[in-house]
Design a protein around this motif. Structure first.
Motif, short mmCIF file in Angstrom:
data_model
loop_
_atom_site.label_atom_id
_atom_site.label_comp_id
_atom_site.label_asym_id
_atom_site.label_seq_id
_atom_site.Cartn_x
_atom_site.Cartn_y
_atom_site.Cartn_z
N GLU A 1 0.85 -1.19 0.00
CA GLU A 1 0.00 0.00 0.00
C GLU A 1 0.88 1.23 0.00
O GLU A 1 1.73 1.40 0.87
CB GLU A 1 -0.91 0.03 1.22
N LEU B 1 -0.10 5.01 -0.23
CA LEU B 1 -1.27 5.87 -0.27
C LEU B 1 -0.93 7.24 0.30
O LEU B 1 -0.04 7.38 1.14
CB LEU B 1 -2.41 5.26 0.56
N PRO C 1 -2.61 11.70 0.55
CA PRO C 1 -3.60 12.71 0.16
C PRO C 1 -3.17 13.46 -1.08
O PRO C 1 -2.01 13.40 -1.49
CB PRO C 1 -3.63 13.64 1.38
N TYR D 1 -5.91 6.80 -8.39
CA TYR D 1 -6.02 5.61 -7.54
C TYR D 1 -5.93 4.40 -8.47
O TYR D 1 -6.59 4.34 -9.51
CB TYR D 1 -7.35 5.60 -6.79
N THR E 1 -1.45 -1.40 -4.28
CA THR E 1 -2.39 -0.30 -4.35
C THR E 1 -1.63 1.01 -4.19
O THR E 1 -0.77 1.14 -3.31
CB THR E 1 -3.46 -0.40 -3.25
N SER F 1 -2.29 5.40 -4.30
CA SER F 1 -3.34 6.41 -4.24
C SER F 1 -2.79 7.78 -3.92
O SER F 1 -1.88 7.92 -3.10
CB SER F 1 -4.38 6.02 -3.18
N THR G 1 -6.10 9.43 -0.80
CA THR G 1 -6.34 8.85 0.52
C THR G 1 -5.86 9.81 1.59
O THR G 1 -4.71 10.25 1.56
CB THR G 1 -5.60 7.50 0.66
N GLN G 2 -6.73 10.13 2.54
CA GLN G 2 -6.42 11.17 3.52
C GLN G 2 -5.54 10.67 4.67
O GLN G 2 -5.73 11.03 5.83
CB GLN G 2 -7.73 11.76 4.06
N LYS G 3 -4.58 9.88 4.34
CA LYS G 3 -3.56 9.44 5.29
C LYS G 3 -2.39 8.89 4.49
O LYS G 3 -2.59 8.18 3.50
CB LYS G 3 -4.11 8.34 6.23
N LYS G 4 -1.18 9.24 4.89
CA LYS G 4 0.00 8.73 4.19
C LYS G 4 0.34 7.34 4.72
O LYS G 4 0.57 7.16 5.92
CB LYS G 4 1.19 9.67 4.37
#
Length: 339
Positions: free
Chosen positions: A154, A156, A158, A201, A216, A218, A221-224
């Protein structure tokens, strides 16, 4: 591999940086801190930016031609579409190169760059920086003793002001494509993928023999998050790139306990935390590059590694974009985007 500029003896390796945006400036910073390295200059078409970075790290703004005359080795951190022109110019000048990921805009360009470096006896390293994350190195030490079933990555975060300048497959997922490929030492087949939100995404599932890898990436996404999970028959590995930590989860055997005359069932997991020698991945990367330059050894991330990663992300991006698989081009992109 032998190099025309080796051996160096006791003198420092003369290094430079071409392209001093966000990533290039960090390369200049680390070169200025390394022992046995002399940061002789930086070059960028934006002269004011180059002058600021040069002043910050005690070096000189130079033209690219001037820089190549003075350097043994350079980092190339220009936009991807310019990689081929700049890197081949560096190699023609007899200068070793670390080029930021992806290696080139096309597979053909990457292969030509690799051949020219090999023919000239020069180091061409690709900047897949996560290879040098101490947590990833710990995984490499553990993986040979495991019967791996799956990997899940992952990457991810923001939205940022720079996020519109490149899609997440080439800018973010490429890191995990490289890591998974280096861990499993195989090429993926088959590949399935889906995307959303205009390429901000994306998720891909790839087969590596009997192992399944799901990646995945992104920018919505509101978190690193920067994590890798390895499922093996013996245990579960959880890797956090940001914290540079590795956790090993093992299932203990169930047991029945007698407490106050009552029989109770207990089943607990055992969590191990192996030692990870933390440090800045970029520093490890540049130390490795300088060592390859100094000794003429094969770099830890070769041009062939970079080409393999580029081929895979091209296939993923083609599926996400619902296009026929392009064999050569990645599409136009304006800049490197920070990982």
């Amino acid at each position: 591999m032998s190099t025309e500029r080796s051996p160096f003896g006791s003198r420092p390796v003369r290094a430079g940086v071409i392209g001093v945006g966000a990533m290039g400036e960090n390369h200049a910073r680390v070169y200025s801190e390394l022992r046995d390295v002399d940061l002789v200059g930086v070059a960028d078409r934006q002269t004011e930016l180059a002058e600021r970075v040069a002043d910050e790290y005690g070096t000189t703004r130079l033209s690219m031609d001037e820089l190549l005359e003075r350097c043994d080795a350079v980092t190339v951190a220009v936009p991807t579409h310019a990689h081929y022109e700049v890197v081949t110019s560096c190699l023609a000048a007899g200068v070793h190169v670390l080029v930021e990921k992806p290696i080139a805009e096309t597979i053909e360009e990457g292969r030509t760059m690799a051949k020219r470096a090999d023919d000239a006896g020069l180091v061409l390293q690709v900047g897949h920086i996560e290879r040098f994350n101490p947590a990833v190195r710990t995984v490499h030490e553990l993986i040979d003793d495991l019967d791996v079933i799956s990997l899940e990555a992952e990457r991810l975060g923001p939205p940022t002001d720079r996020s519109a300048l490149g899609n997440v497959v080439f800018d973010l997922m490429v890191h995990d494509v490289d890591i998974v490929g280096s861990v499993l030492e195989e090429e993926p087949a088959p590949i399935t993928a889906m995307g959303a939100d205009d390429g901000r995404y994306a998720t891909a599932t790839m087969g590596y023999g009997d192992v399944v890898a799901t990646l995945t990436a992104s920018r919505v996404t509101q978190k690193k998050v920067r994590k890798l999970t390895v499922t093996a028959r013996e245990c579960l590995l959880e890797v956090d790139y940001l914290e540079q930590s590795v956790l090993i989860h093992r299932d203990s055997y169930p047991e029945y306990l007698v407490d106050d005359g009552q029989r109770r069932y207990r089943h607990e997991s055992v969590v191990e935390r192996p030692r990870v020698d933390n440090g800045e991945p970029l520093r490890h990367e540049l130390e490795s590059f300088v060592e390859a330059v100094r000794t003429g050894s094969t770099p830890e991330v070769t041009a062939e590694d970079g080409i393999d990663a580029l081929e895979t992300v091209q296939r993923i991006d083609a599926i996400v974009s619902d296009e026929a698989p392009p064999r050569e081009r990645t599409g136009e992109r304006e800049r490197e985007v920070e990982a």
